[in-house]
Design an enzyme around this catalytic site. Structure first.
Site, PDB file in Angstrom:
ATOM      1  N   GLU A 197       0.818  -1.218   0.000  1.00  0.00           N
ATOM      2  CA  GLU A 197       0.000   0.000   0.000  1.00  0.00           C
ATOM      3  C   GLU A 197       0.852   1.269   0.000  1.00  0.00           C
ATOM      4  O   GLU A 197       1.269   1.752   1.059  1.00  0.00           O
ATOM      5  CB  GLU A 197      -0.940   0.016   1.218  1.00  0.00           C
ATOM      6  CG  GLU A 197      -1.808   1.279   1.256  1.00  0.00           C
ATOM      7  CD  GLU A 197      -2.758   1.358   2.451  1.00  0.00           C
ATOM      8  OE1 GLU A 197      -2.640   0.538   3.363  1.00  0.00           O
ATOM      9  OE2 GLU A 197      -3.601   2.264   2.455  1.00  0.00           O
ATOM     10  N   LYS A 251      -2.567  -2.139  -3.076  1.00  0.00           N
ATOM     11  CA  LYS A 251      -3.607  -1.269  -2.495  1.00  0.00           C
ATOM     12  C   LYS A 251      -3.222   0.174  -2.774  1.00  0.00           C
ATOM     13  O   LYS A 251      -2.535   0.824  -1.975  1.00  0.00           O
ATOM     14  CB  LYS A 251      -3.732  -1.527  -0.988  1.00  0.00           C
ATOM     15  CG  LYS A 251      -4.724  -0.616  -0.273  1.00  0.00           C
ATOM     16  CD  LYS A 251      -5.120  -1.169   1.077  1.00  0.00           C
ATOM     17  CE  LYS A 251      -5.977  -0.173   1.843  1.00  0.00           C
ATOM     18  NZ  LYS A 251      -6.638  -0.760   3.005  1.00  0.00           N
TER      19      LYS A 251
HETATM   20  P1  13P Z   1      -9.252   4.145   4.195  1.00  0.00           P
HETATM   21  O1  13P Z   1     -10.123   3.384   3.228  1.00  0.00           O
HETATM   22  O2  13P Z   1      -9.996   4.793   5.316  1.00  0.00           O
HETATM   23  O3  13P Z   1      -8.263   5.041   3.490  1.00  0.00           O
HETATM   24  O4  13P Z   1      -8.385   3.047   4.970  1.00  0.00           O
HETATM   25  C1  13P Z   1      -7.817   2.033   4.259  1.00  0.00           C
HETATM   26  C2  13P Z   1      -6.542   1.657   4.883  1.00  0.00           C
HETATM   27  O5  13P Z   1      -6.368   0.534   5.270  1.00  0.00           O
HETATM   28  C3  13P Z   1      -5.497   2.679   4.970  1.00  0.00           C
HETATM   29  O6  13P Z   1      -4.300   2.089   5.323  1.00  0.00           O
END
Ligand code: 13P
Length: 347
Positions: free
Chosen positions: A185, A227
Site C-alpha cells: 500500500e 492497495k
Molecule cells: P481508508 O479506506 O480509510 O483510506 O483506509 C484504508 C486503509 O487501510 C489505509 O491504510
C-alpha cells in the site's frame, strides 16, 4: 519456512474474488480513538471488541467481505462469548489479515515527510501472526504532495519515494517468505490542494518505483495484492474531478504501472465520501475488461456509516450491522460494475 507460491497465489485470488473486497479494520489504538471520539464512545478494549465483533457477525461477511485487516490487539481478542474474533471471520468464509507496519516516523532532512517503520524483527512477527491465523498482511507507506514545490524542497522528495518504496518491497518479500500474502500500500494522500493530474503524475512515479523495488526484492507478483490510491484531486483543490474522469485516469494510470501478473488491486478510500468511493470503483469496473480484478479495501468508506448507526449502544447493534451490510453490498456491486446510484436509496 519454505515459500509455497501456489498457496500464496490462491489466498491472493480469494482476496479479490468476484463481487467481494476487503474490510480494513486495522485502525491503530490512536486512530480508533479518534473515530470513537466522533461518535462519543470511549475507546476501551471492550468497546473496540464490541464494535468489531458487531461487524464480523454481520451476514454480509459471507457474500461481500473476502478478508479483514486486523490490528495486533484484535487478532488476539475473543468475542464476548469467548470465541476468538479470528474464528468469527473464518466461520464467515473470510480471511483474517494483519497490519504489520509500525506507523510513520519523520524522515530525516525531509521536512514533514515520513518513513514507515517496522522491518526489524518482522520475519519473526509474521511467523507468529501466521500461527494466529493471518494469511495476508498490510504495510502502508504515506506520500504527501505539496503542489508547486520545486528542486531540493520538492514534495514528495526522491528520498521519501525511494525509501518508502524500498521498505514496502522488503516487507513484501518477508511476507512471502513466511507464506503470508502482502498487501502493498503506497498511499498518496488526498489531503492537499493539488489537481488530479498532479496526483496522476506522483502516483505514476511512486508505482513505477515500487514495482522496480518489488522486482529487486524478488517478490512474486501473483502472490501479492496492490492497495493504491485512485487518481483524484486533493480535497482542498478548487478543481475537483468528476466520477468519469477519476475512473478513466485511474485505469489509465494502473495500466501503465501495474503488471498483469499482480493478483489484484484493492483500493483505499483515503477520505473520499462513502458513495464517492463506491461510484469511482463502479465506474472503473464499467470500463472493463481489465487485466486484474479491481475491488475495495476500504476503512472509512465502509465503516463511517456503521459507526454512526451503532454509536456504542447495544440496542443499536442491528442498525450498525444494517449500515455495514449496505455499504459492503454497494461496494461489492461496484467491484463488478453493477452498482447504480438508485441502489443506494433502495435500503
Ligand atoms: P481508508 O479506506 O480509510 O483510506 O483506509 C484504508 C486503509 O487501510 C489505509 O491504510
Amino acid at each position: 519456512m519454505t515459500m509455497d507460491l501456489d498457496a500464496l497465489a490462491l489466498v491472493a485470488k480469494k482476496m479479490v474474488a468476484r463481487g467481494k473486497g476487503l474490510l480494513a479494520a486495522d485502525e491503530s489504538a490512536g486512530t480508533i480513538k479518534k473515530r470513537f471520539d466522533a461518535i462519543n464512545v470511549e475507546s476501551t478494549e471492550d468497546t473496540r471488541r464490541d464494535y468489531r465483533e458487531m461487524m464480523f457477525r454481520t451476514d454480509c461477511m459471507k457474500d461481500r467481505i473476502s478478508g479483514v485487516i486486523l490490528y495486533d490487539e484484535t487478532i488476539r481478542q475473543n468475542a464476548k462469548d469467548g470465541t476468538p474474533l479470528v474464528k468469527l471471520i473464518e466461520q464467515a468464509g473470510s480471511i483474517p489479515g494483519i497490519k504489520v507496519d509500525k506507523g510513520v516516523k519523520p524522515l530525516p532532512f525531509c521536512g514533514d515527510e515520513t518513513i514507515t517503520e517496522g522491518l526489524d524483527g518482522l520475519g519473526e512477527r509474521l511467523a507468529e501472526y501466521y500461527k494466529l491465523g493471518a494469511r495476508f498482511a498490510k504495510w502502508r507507506a504515506v506520500i504527501d504532495i505539496v503542489p508547486g514545490s520545486l528542486g531540493a524542497s520538492q514534495v514528495p522528495s526522491y528520498t521519501a519515494v525511494r525509501t518508502n518504496s524500498h521498505a514496502l518491497a522488503r516487507y513484501a518479500a518477508l511476507c512471502q517468505e513466511n507464506n503470508i500474502v502482502p498487501i502493498v500500500e503506497p498511499e498518496i494522500l488526498m489531503d492537499g490542494a493539488h489537481d488530479i493530474d498532479t496526483c496522476f503524475a506522483v502516483t505514476q512515479w511512486v508505482l513505477k518505483t515500487v514495482f522496480e523495488d518489488l522486482y529487486y526484492q524478488r517478490v512474486k507478483l501473483e502472490g501479492m495484492v496492490l492497495k493504491p490510491n485512485m487518481a483524484i484531486a486533493g480535497k482542498k483543490s478548487p478543481k475537483q474531478a468528476g466520477v468519469q474522469e477519476v475512473a478513466e485516469k485511474t485505469v489509465k494510470l494502473l495500466k501503465e504501472c501495474v503488471p498483469p501478473a499482480v493478483a489484484g488491486i484493492a483500493f483505499l478510500s483515503g477520505g473520499q465520501s462513502d458513495v464517492e468511493a463506491t461510484a469511482h470503483l463502479d465506474a472503473m469496473n464499467k470500463l472493463g475488461p481489465l487485466p486484474w480484478p479491481l475491488t475495495f479495501s476500504y476503512g472509512r468508506a465502509l465503516q463511517a456509516a456503521p459507526q454512526k448507526a451503532w454509536s456504542g449502544k447495544v440496542e443499536n447493534v442491528a442498525a450498525g450491522q444494517k449500515a455495514f451490510a449496505h455499504r459492503a453490498k454497494m461496494n461489492g456491486l461496484a467491484s463488478t460494475g453493477e452498482w447504480s446510484a438508485a441502489q443506494e436509496k433502495a435500503v
